[in-house]
Design an enzyme around this catalytic site. Structure first.
Site, PDB file in Angstrom:
ATOM      1  N   HIS A   1       0.838  -1.205   0.000  1.00  0.00           N
ATOM      2  CA  HIS A   1       0.000   0.000   0.000  1.00  0.00           C
ATOM      3  C   HIS A   1       0.872   1.255   0.000  1.00  0.00           C
ATOM      4  O   HIS A   1       1.313   1.719   1.052  1.00  0.00           O
ATOM      5  CB  HIS A   1      -0.867  -0.046   1.270  1.00  0.00           C
ATOM      6  CG  HIS A   1      -1.960   0.973   1.307  1.00  0.00           C
ATOM      7  ND1 HIS A   1      -3.178   0.721   1.895  1.00  0.00           N
ATOM      8  CD2 HIS A   1      -2.040   2.248   0.851  1.00  0.00           C
ATOM      9  CE1 HIS A   1      -3.952   1.794   1.793  1.00  0.00           C
ATOM     10  NE2 HIS A   1      -3.271   2.736   1.168  1.00  0.00           N
TER      11      HIS A   1
ATOM     12  N   HIS B   1       1.311   5.224  -2.118  1.00  0.00           N
ATOM     13  CA  HIS B   1       0.793   6.192  -3.100  1.00  0.00           C
ATOM     14  C   HIS B   1       1.987   6.853  -3.774  1.00  0.00           C
ATOM     15  O   HIS B   1       2.744   7.573  -3.117  1.00  0.00           O
ATOM     16  CB  HIS B   1      -0.094   7.231  -2.407  1.00  0.00           C
ATOM     17  CG  HIS B   1      -1.316   6.632  -1.773  1.00  0.00           C
ATOM     18  ND1 HIS B   1      -2.472   6.394  -2.466  1.00  0.00           N
ATOM     19  CD2 HIS B   1      -1.539   6.172  -0.515  1.00  0.00           C
ATOM     20  CE1 HIS B   1      -3.374   5.848  -1.658  1.00  0.00           C
ATOM     21  NE2 HIS B   1      -2.832   5.692  -0.466  1.00  0.00           N
TER      22      HIS B   1
ATOM     23  N   ASP C   1      -8.762   2.613  -2.888  1.00  0.00           N
ATOM     24  CA  ASP C   1      -8.216   3.258  -1.687  1.00  0.00           C
ATOM     25  C   ASP C   1      -8.220   4.773  -1.764  1.00  0.00           C
ATOM     26  O   ASP C   1      -7.889   5.368  -2.788  1.00  0.00           O
ATOM     27  CB  ASP C   1      -6.797   2.783  -1.390  1.00  0.00           C
ATOM     28  CG  ASP C   1      -6.312   3.368  -0.084  1.00  0.00           C
ATOM     29  OD1 ASP C   1      -6.923   3.049   0.947  1.00  0.00           O
ATOM     30  OD2 ASP C   1      -5.384   4.186  -0.097  1.00  0.00           O
TER      31      ASP C   1
ATOM     32  N   HIS D   1     -10.711  -0.043   1.500  1.00  0.00           N
ATOM     33  CA  HIS D   1     -10.539   1.103   2.408  1.00  0.00           C
ATOM     34  C   HIS D   1     -11.864   1.226   3.160  1.00  0.00           C
ATOM     35  O   HIS D   1     -12.842   1.756   2.634  1.00  0.00           O
ATOM     36  CB  HIS D   1     -10.225   2.352   1.573  1.00  0.00           C
ATOM     37  CG  HIS D   1     -10.227   3.632   2.336  1.00  0.00           C
ATOM     38  ND1 HIS D   1      -9.092   4.403   2.487  1.00  0.00           N
ATOM     39  CD2 HIS D   1     -11.213   4.295   2.992  1.00  0.00           C
ATOM     40  CE1 HIS D   1      -9.396   5.486   3.206  1.00  0.00           C
ATOM     41  NE2 HIS D   1     -10.675   5.443   3.520  1.00  0.00           N
TER      42      HIS D   1
ATOM     43  N   HIS E   1      -5.174  -0.770   6.052  1.00  0.00           N
ATOM     44  CA  HIS E   1      -4.902   0.054   7.248  1.00  0.00           C
ATOM     45  C   HIS E   1      -5.924  -0.123   8.384  1.00  0.00           C
ATOM     46  O   HIS E   1      -6.612   0.820   8.773  1.00  0.00           O
ATOM     47  CB  HIS E   1      -4.755   1.531   6.894  1.00  0.00           C
ATOM     48  CG  HIS E   1      -5.707   2.066   5.840  1.00  0.00           C
ATOM     49  ND1 HIS E   1      -7.070   1.917   5.909  1.00  0.00           N
ATOM     50  CD2 HIS E   1      -5.467   2.742   4.699  1.00  0.00           C
ATOM     51  CE1 HIS E   1      -7.626   2.493   4.853  1.00  0.00           C
ATOM     52  NE2 HIS E   1      -6.672   2.991   4.104  1.00  0.00           N
TER      53      HIS E   1
ATOM     54  N   ASP F   1       1.036   2.684   3.686  1.00  0.00           N
ATOM     55  CA  ASP F   1       0.132   3.778   3.294  1.00  0.00           C
ATOM     56  C   ASP F   1       0.923   5.080   3.096  1.00  0.00           C
ATOM     57  O   ASP F   1       0.461   6.163   3.447  1.00  0.00           O
ATOM     58  CB  ASP F   1      -1.015   3.966   4.291  1.00  0.00           C
ATOM     59  CG  ASP F   1      -2.158   4.798   3.702  1.00  0.00           C
ATOM     60  OD1 ASP F   1      -2.100   5.154   2.505  1.00  0.00           O
ATOM     61  OD2 ASP F   1      -3.104   5.107   4.449  1.00  0.00           O
TER      62      ASP F   1
ATOM     63  N   HIS G   1       2.511  14.375   0.343  1.00  0.00           N
ATOM     64  CA  HIS G   1       1.773  15.594  -0.024  1.00  0.00           C
ATOM     65  C   HIS G   1       2.748  16.768  -0.049  1.00  0.00           C
ATOM     66  O   HIS G   1       3.634  16.851   0.807  1.00  0.00           O
ATOM     67  CB  HIS G   1       0.675  15.900   1.008  1.00  0.00           C
ATOM     68  CG  HIS G   1      -0.465  14.942   0.984  1.00  0.00           C
ATOM     69  ND1 HIS G   1      -1.377  14.874  -0.057  1.00  0.00           N
ATOM     70  CD2 HIS G   1      -0.853  13.990   1.865  1.00  0.00           C
ATOM     71  CE1 HIS G   1      -2.273  13.932   0.198  1.00  0.00           C
ATOM     72  NE2 HIS G   1      -1.970  13.367   1.350  1.00  0.00           N
TER      73      HIS G   1
HETATM   74 ZN   LIG Z   1      -6.889   4.158   2.471  1.00  0.00          ZN
END
Ligand SMILES: [Zn+2]
Length: 453
Positions: A71, A73, A165, A192, A245, A318, A322
């Protein structure tokens, strides 16, 4: 020596004195992409030191199979200001990972064969670790109609994990259809779990802290209701669901019950949910704003116990980068999420090993073996050859390894991170350990704690 690469001998590495899974020292010989031998160091070690082999002194370093993240991003395509496949996989290598799963909430969304192949190719080009794209469950993450699951599964990216997710697949009928669909190719739906109506406007865990801060609460039941529903749906359909998560003690109880029935239910927990609690929000610093929210100390204790006893299968980062402008703003306006790839192993060391809940063999299981199996890239995977992960540190396995020094204790320094984003909740926190080297199929991606290329 047979010529394996254009007449040249394959690269050979001799890793001397490392402790596989924290056990007795051994010498690990890598030839080409494969572990060729693992010999007890006491026996006088390997007698292969000559000028065709690069020797690495790994005394007192723990050797683990390359870590696997289910997981992360990576933000590419679309938000390259926050992260790219190249920068995110570099961060992963520095954290000891050799394979990561890239979530589908990019711009455009990874909901077609074209986008998942693009992400997969970018991963191959970067060469820092294997990138396994996660396909969206619903078109555009819209929650209204199924995405092209079969086309993504059949693509060069060979997608097996599907997730919306960031969004919950809230519609029970769609979730049922998705579970039915992926059965045909042994896929898994990663949910999620967030009941949207129960979390409208939610900012922090619902409880004493949300009441004190005057922020809208995020009740545990919003997660647990979806976890329970989807365990029941997976059982009804005879398919596989994975809970992303996991963050509450109640979710743990439901997952434990579902597993006791023999249903195909697996679950992950993030490093931050193993270490941090909701009271960190009292300073209104959005670096602690994350989805699902940080919970109570009782939840943290339940999550640790569940990871230790195997109810929760694995740790997943996760990793949610940002840019500063999305996090350095008032709490209610800030984005959810924190980075995690470069600190995951150290946090698990602190939360699980230093506390006596897991040994290093357990860490290898929860951060490599089991996540690889859930991602359908584990040791028994048929037809994957040396693209497998989570394999034993033994002759014949693909040479995916992390060498970890458990001794140093140092504050986390975000300025040293290679992720494009700096939103780590662990900045300044003293954590044990240091990733010294990472090998991907016999090639070092990290040496001496730095990127090897
Ligand atoms: Zn999530």
């Amino acid at each position: 020596m047979t010529a394996a690469n254009g007449g040249r001998a394959p690269a050979r590495w001799l890793i001397m004195g490392a402790r596989p899974l924290g056990g007795d020292p051994a010498d690990i010989l890598i030839e080409g992409t494969t572990i060729a031998a693992v010999m007890p160091a006491e026996a006088g070690g390997a007698d292969v030191a000559d000028d065709t082999v690069t020797v690495l002194d790994a005394s007192n370093l723990i050797a683990l199979p390359g870590l696997v993240d289910l997981h992360a991003h990576l933000r590419e395509p679309g938000r390259e200001d926050a992260e790219t496949v190249a920068s995110g996989t570099a961060a992963a290598a520095l954290g000891g990972f050799t394979a990561i799963h890239a979530m589908a909430n990019t711009e455009p969304v990874a909901d077609t064969a074209g986008v998942v192949e693009q992400v997969w190719r970018l991963g191959r080009q970067a060469g820092n670790c294997d990138v396994r794209p996660v396909g969206a469950v619903t078109a555009g993450l819209g929650g209204a109609q199924l995405a092209e699951l079969g086309a993504m599964a059949d693509s060069a990216a060979r997608v097996r994990v599907f997730s919306d997710d960031g969004q919950c697949v809230a519609d029970a009928t769609l979730m049922r259809r998705a579970l039915e669909y992926v059965k045909a190719f042994d896929g898994v739906i990663a949910q999620h779990a967030q009941e949207p109506r129960l979390t409208a406007g939610a900012q922090v865990n619902e409880g004493e802290i949300s009441a004190r801060l005057g922020l809208t609460g995020w009740p545990a039941v919003a997660e647990e209701a979806i976890v329970a529903r989807d365990c029941l749906l997976a059982a009804h359909v005879g398919s596989a669901v994975h809970i992303c998560h996991t963050s509450t003690a109640g979710s743990v109880e439901i997952i434990r019950w579902a597993k006791s029935k023999g249903w195909q239910v697996t679950a992950e927990v993030t490093p931050h949910h193993l270490l941090l609690t909701d009271d960190l929000a009292v300073g209104y610093d959005p670096v602690y704003k994350v989805n699902p929210p940080l919970r109570t100390a009782a939840d943290v204790a339940a999550l640790r116990a569940a990871l230790a006893d195997g109810t929760i299968d694995c740790v997943a980062t996760d990793h949610a980068p940002h840019p500063a402008e999305s996090k350095e703003t008032e709490w209610s306006q800030a984005s959810f999420g924190m980075t995690g790839l470069e600190t995951a192993l150290r946090v698990v060391h602190e939360a699980m090993v230093s506390t006596g809940l897991l040994d290093w063999s357990g860490v290898a299981d929860r951060m490599s073996v089991r996540p690889a199996a859930i991602g359908r890239i584990g040791a028994p995977a048929v037809g994957l050859g040396d693209q497998r992960h989570g394999c034993p540190i033994a002759p014949g396995s693909p040479a995916n390894l992390v060498l970890y020094d458990p001794e140093p204790i140092a504050p986390v320094d975000p300025t040293a991170h290679v992720s494009r984003s700096r939103n780590t909740a662990f900045a300044g926190l003293k954590l044990p350990g240091r990733v010294v080297a990472t090998f991907l199929r016999g090639r070092p991606t990290v040496l001496n704690g730095r990127l090897a290329r």
